[in-house]
Each structure stands twice: as C-alpha cells, then as structure tokens.
Motif scaffolding. Sequence first.
Motif, short mmCIF file in Angstrom:
data_model
loop_
_atom_site.label_atom_id
_atom_site.label_comp_id
_atom_site.label_asym_id
_atom_site.label_seq_id
_atom_site.Cartn_x
_atom_site.Cartn_y
_atom_site.Cartn_z
N LEU A 127 0.95 -1.20 -0.12
CA LEU A 127 -0.16 0.18 -0.01
C LEU A 127 0.77 1.34 -0.19
O LEU A 127 1.86 1.38 0.65
N ARG A 128 0.28 2.10 -0.61
CA ARG A 128 1.28 3.45 -0.79
C ARG A 128 0.88 4.57 0.16
O ARG A 128 -0.54 4.79 0.21
N ASP A 129 1.55 4.87 1.16
CA ASP A 129 1.24 5.69 2.33
C ASP A 129 1.09 7.16 1.71
O ASP A 129 2.06 7.90 1.07
N HIS A 130 -0.06 7.72 1.92
CA HIS A 130 -0.49 9.12 1.28
C HIS A 130 0.02 10.08 2.53
O HIS A 130 -0.25 11.52 2.44
N GLY A 131 0.65 9.77 3.62
CA GLY A 131 0.90 10.84 4.47
C GLY A 131 0.09 10.64 5.88
O GLY A 131 -0.93 9.90 5.93
N PRO A 132 0.35 11.37 6.89
CA PRO A 132 -0.26 11.33 8.29
C PRO A 132 -1.64 11.54 7.96
O PRO A 132 -2.03 12.80 7.31
N GLY A 133 -2.78 10.88 8.44
CA GLY A 133 -4.16 11.26 8.47
C GLY A 133 -4.69 11.00 6.92
O GLY A 133 -5.99 11.33 6.69
N ARG A 134 -3.92 10.59 5.87
CA ARG A 134 -4.30 10.53 4.52
C ARG A 134 -4.58 9.06 4.20
O ARG A 134 -5.02 8.79 2.81
N GLY A 135 -4.19 8.01 4.83
CA GLY A 135 -4.50 6.74 4.71
C GLY A 135 -3.69 6.29 3.58
O GLY A 135 -2.54 6.90 3.27
N ALA A 136 -3.93 5.20 3.16
CA ALA A 136 -3.18 4.38 1.98
C ALA A 136 -3.80 3.60 0.84
O ALA A 136 -5.20 3.44 1.10
N SER A 137 -3.27 3.42 -0.47
CA SER A 137 -4.14 2.81 -1.31
C SER A 137 -3.21 1.96 -2.02
O SER A 137 -1.85 1.80 -1.92
N TRP A 138 -4.01 0.85 -2.98
CA TRP A 138 -2.97 0.25 -3.71
C TRP A 138 -3.43 0.35 -5.21
O TRP A 138 -4.49 0.74 -5.57
N ASP A 139 -2.41 0.40 -6.25
CA ASP A 139 -2.44 0.90 -7.12
C ASP A 139 -2.24 -0.33 -8.26
O ASP A 139 -1.29 -0.92 -8.47
N GLU A 140 -3.29 -0.86 -8.81
CA GLU A 140 -3.37 -2.12 -9.44
C GLU A 140 -2.85 -1.96 -10.80
O GLU A 140 -2.44 -2.83 -11.78
N ASP A 141 -2.61 -0.47 -11.40
CA ASP A 141 -2.00 -0.62 -12.38
C ASP A 141 -0.49 -0.11 -12.60
O ASP A 141 -0.02 -0.16 -13.70
N ARG A 142 -0.01 -0.17 -11.49
CA ARG A 142 1.42 0.25 -11.40
C ARG A 142 2.35 -1.13 -11.82
O ARG A 142 2.13 -2.21 -11.56
N GLU A 143 3.28 -0.84 -12.90
CA GLU A 143 3.94 -1.92 -13.52
C GLU A 143 5.38 -2.17 -12.49
O GLU A 143 5.78 -3.16 -12.91
N VAL A 144 5.99 -1.10 -12.19
CA VAL A 144 7.16 -1.44 -11.80
C VAL A 144 7.15 -1.01 -9.97
O VAL A 144 6.76 0.01 -9.68
N TRP A 145 7.74 -1.98 -9.24
CA TRP A 145 7.78 -1.99 -7.82
C TRP A 145 9.23 -1.88 -7.33
O TRP A 145 9.96 -2.71 -7.89
N GLN A 146 9.56 -1.21 -6.33
CA GLN A 146 11.01 -1.26 -5.80
C GLN A 146 10.81 -2.45 -4.68
O GLN A 146 9.96 -2.84 -4.72
N ALA A 147 11.85 -2.78 -4.62
CA ALA A 147 12.21 -4.08 -3.54
C ALA A 147 11.33 -3.76 -2.07
O ALA A 147 11.37 -2.86 -1.81
#
Length: 473
Positions: free
Chosen positions: A276-296
């Motif tokens: 999940l990508r963290d959007h910062g304090p109080g903004r939650g997190a989300s999963w980007d199903e279209d993202r092609e490259v992920w860091q380790a």
Amino acid sequence: MAVDDAWYSGDRKRLAAVYRDHGRRQDGRRRLWARANPTPGRPDNRMHIPLAGDLASTSADLLFSEPPVLTVEDRATQDRLGELVEAGGVANSLLEAAEIGAALGGVFLRATWDSSLAARPLLTTVHADSAVPDFRWGVLTGVTFWRELSGSDTATVWRHLERHEPGFIRHGLYQGTPDRLGVRVPLAEHPDVAALVDSLDPDGDGDGIATGIDELTAAYVPNIRPHRKYRGAPFGRSDYAAPLHDLMDALDSVWTSWLRDIRLARARLIVPDAYLRDHGPGRGASWDEDREVWQALAIPPTESGGAGITLSQFAIRVAEHQSSADAIVQQAVRSAGYSAQSFGIGDQVAATATEVKARERRSMITRDKKARYWQAPLAHMLHVMLLLDRRLFTPSLVVERPRVVFGDSVSEDPQATAQTLALLVQAQAISVETRVRILHPDWDETAVREETDRILAETGQAVPDPMQAGALL
C-alpha cells in the motif's frame, strides 16, 4: 386493496408500510419487505421484481389490445358513437381501466361532461379504492366517488365527494383530517371545485346536477368473481387474490439473494500492508493495481505464492437462483389464471394464431371470462353517453343500446389467411361473400354486401337476377 395496490405500484415505501405490522408470513418466515428502513449507514440492497404490474398489464392487453367492436343499427347514431369513442380516447381509457381492475379487483366507469372542454360526454375511470358503492341484489344502485384536493397537508385534508344516483350527480366539499371526513363546507371555499357552484340545479336541494336521464351515470366492472375471501360479496377479486403476496415476496427474496451472490463474487485482491502506498499522516493508504514497476519490498518468505497477493472471488449460484425464480413465477402466473407463454416463458418459436391459442389456452379462458364481465357495464355506459349527448349536445340523435363484441386477442397472419382462402377457392368450396366475411370479421352486413358486389362486378361474375323485370329481354 391497500396490499394489492402496494404490490401493483412496486413502490418500496408502500410495501414497507403495508408489512410494517405484519412482518412474518403464515409459515413464520420473515418477510423481505417487513423492514421499514435498511441498516443505518448501509444501502438498501433488496431487489423488487414487478411481477404484479406484469400480471395486471397482461390482463389488460389480452382484453383490449384490440379495441372492441361497438355497433348500433342507426347509421347516424353509429357515426356519432364512433366520433365519441375516437375523440374521447375510449380505447385507451378501457386499457387503463382493465389494468387497474386486474390489480384492485374491479374498476368504476363514469360518464360526465364539461362543455368548456368538449361538446360531448366524457368517459372516465375511477379506481375501486376511491369509491363507496351501494349494491342491491348485486346491482349497483349508487356510488360515491371521493378525491383529495390540493392544499391538503398532515393536519387538514380537503375532500371532494361526488355522488352518482339515477337522475342526479351530487357534490360535496369536506374539510377534515387524514383519518376523518370532517365537516361539510360550501363548494366555493376551495378553488378546485368552486366552478361547480354555477352548475348546481337551483330547483333541487342545492347540491346536485340533474342529468336529465333515468340511468345511473356510473358502472362497476368486477375483474372476476366470486371473491374467495368474502363469498357472496358483489365485489370482484384481484389477480393477486390467489393469494400471490407470499409468492411475490419469495421472488423478491430470490433475486435479492442472487444479486448478493454477484455482489460478493466481485474479484478482490488481498495484498500485504507493504504494497500500500502511504499518502501521509491522516491521509490513509491505497493500492495502485495499474502500477508496473515496484521497488524491492520486504515481504516475509512465508507469504503464499511468495508475492503475498491473494485473489478472492466466490462462485455465483446462477442455475439455482434461475430455477427457483422461474418456478415461483410459473406458479404465480398459473394461480392468477394465465399461461406461462403469455409472459414469455417457455418455447417462443414462430407459430400460427391457432398454435398460439393452443399454447395459451388458460390465458384465453381467463380472458373470455373477464370479457363477459365487461360487456354489460360497457354497453350501459355507452348507452348513457348517447343519452347525455342527445340531451346536452345532439338533440336529434336516435339513441340505441350499443352491442359490444370483443375482438380476437391473437391476430391471424394475413399470409396464412390468404393461403387458406386461395386453397378454398381452388377447391371451389367457398363463396365470395364468405371470403369477405373471413377477411373482415368486424364488418356489418351492409359493408359485406357492398364489398361482395364490387368484387363480382370487377371480376365479371355479376349477372342479372332472372327474377327481376326485364332480365329475360
């Protein structure tokens, strides 16, 4: 009638209001529409299938999809009757009346007039739950129609009562509450009925309009009799009076369950928190199903598949729900007196009119039974309209009681009819007159005779009558 009306309307709020105090069926199961409001904060996922409306609409279509043939002997009267029926949209009024009658168990036809609108009598429809009828020996002797007027609210309700008696139509205005008629007040106190004051007969008791005829200007058409719950009553019974309420509730339950399966079976991905990508304090997190490259990512080696992504998708029980829904619909249709084919259930391949009638025999029987209940009241109301027309608009009119003949609900294929007639002509087994009658079953004797004479003259088959003077010269 309130229960039948709620199902016919298809309104969720009406269904919930009707079953608020009757939350369980006879078998103890909880009704789907017994809950007045869904769970707070969650959408109402209950599904309603308008089977009640389909039943009422099909009943009306079987009766009046083709308008009935209305005839009288006098030619001028026939022309005027045709004008009244066409200009007044009587065919459409009958369709409406038949549908309402199938839902509520009966319907009222009312004859009235308004010279400011049209120089002819008007045929209108009044629903059975807006009338208080008087019967004697099963015959309607008088009826009071009522309606709520504009300006009514939760505290004050204005009602207009219209009483039909032989020779008179009486009017009254009442100021009351939602559950009480209240007190009678002058008609001039409400703008919706103030114009009636000028029409009241000054020689009477001040509240009526003399019709000038001895006939009752209203008629009751029962949907079908007898009423199974109130035996001996003059009222008709609804198409839902089998009763079908529990079956229709069960059908809604099946479809609600079916859509719940579809809703739960949507594909979902279960991923670790690290995805999940963290959007910062109080903004939650989300999963980007279209993202092609992920860091380790630091994923525990014990995660399934090594990637930690789990697909969740449940099966949809299509066959089970479909068969359950079809069985309920077929039972409801059969209990209402119709064939499944009338509702598009079963084999729908092309067929002749004879084959269609054979498949829909139960529907045809029910239609013929209802047509017999319609003939006498409809003929009476058309007679009343002619009487009112003679008194108010056409003084020279010769009044007769019209004959009502219902048309064939299944039209014969013109090509099949033509082929049949051609074979009969080839076999020399049919006359020109009989051919004309088969091709135009709605024509009267004069029209058939004139068409027969034209065909004989055009084909050179017309010969002089040897019994006439001069024919042998």
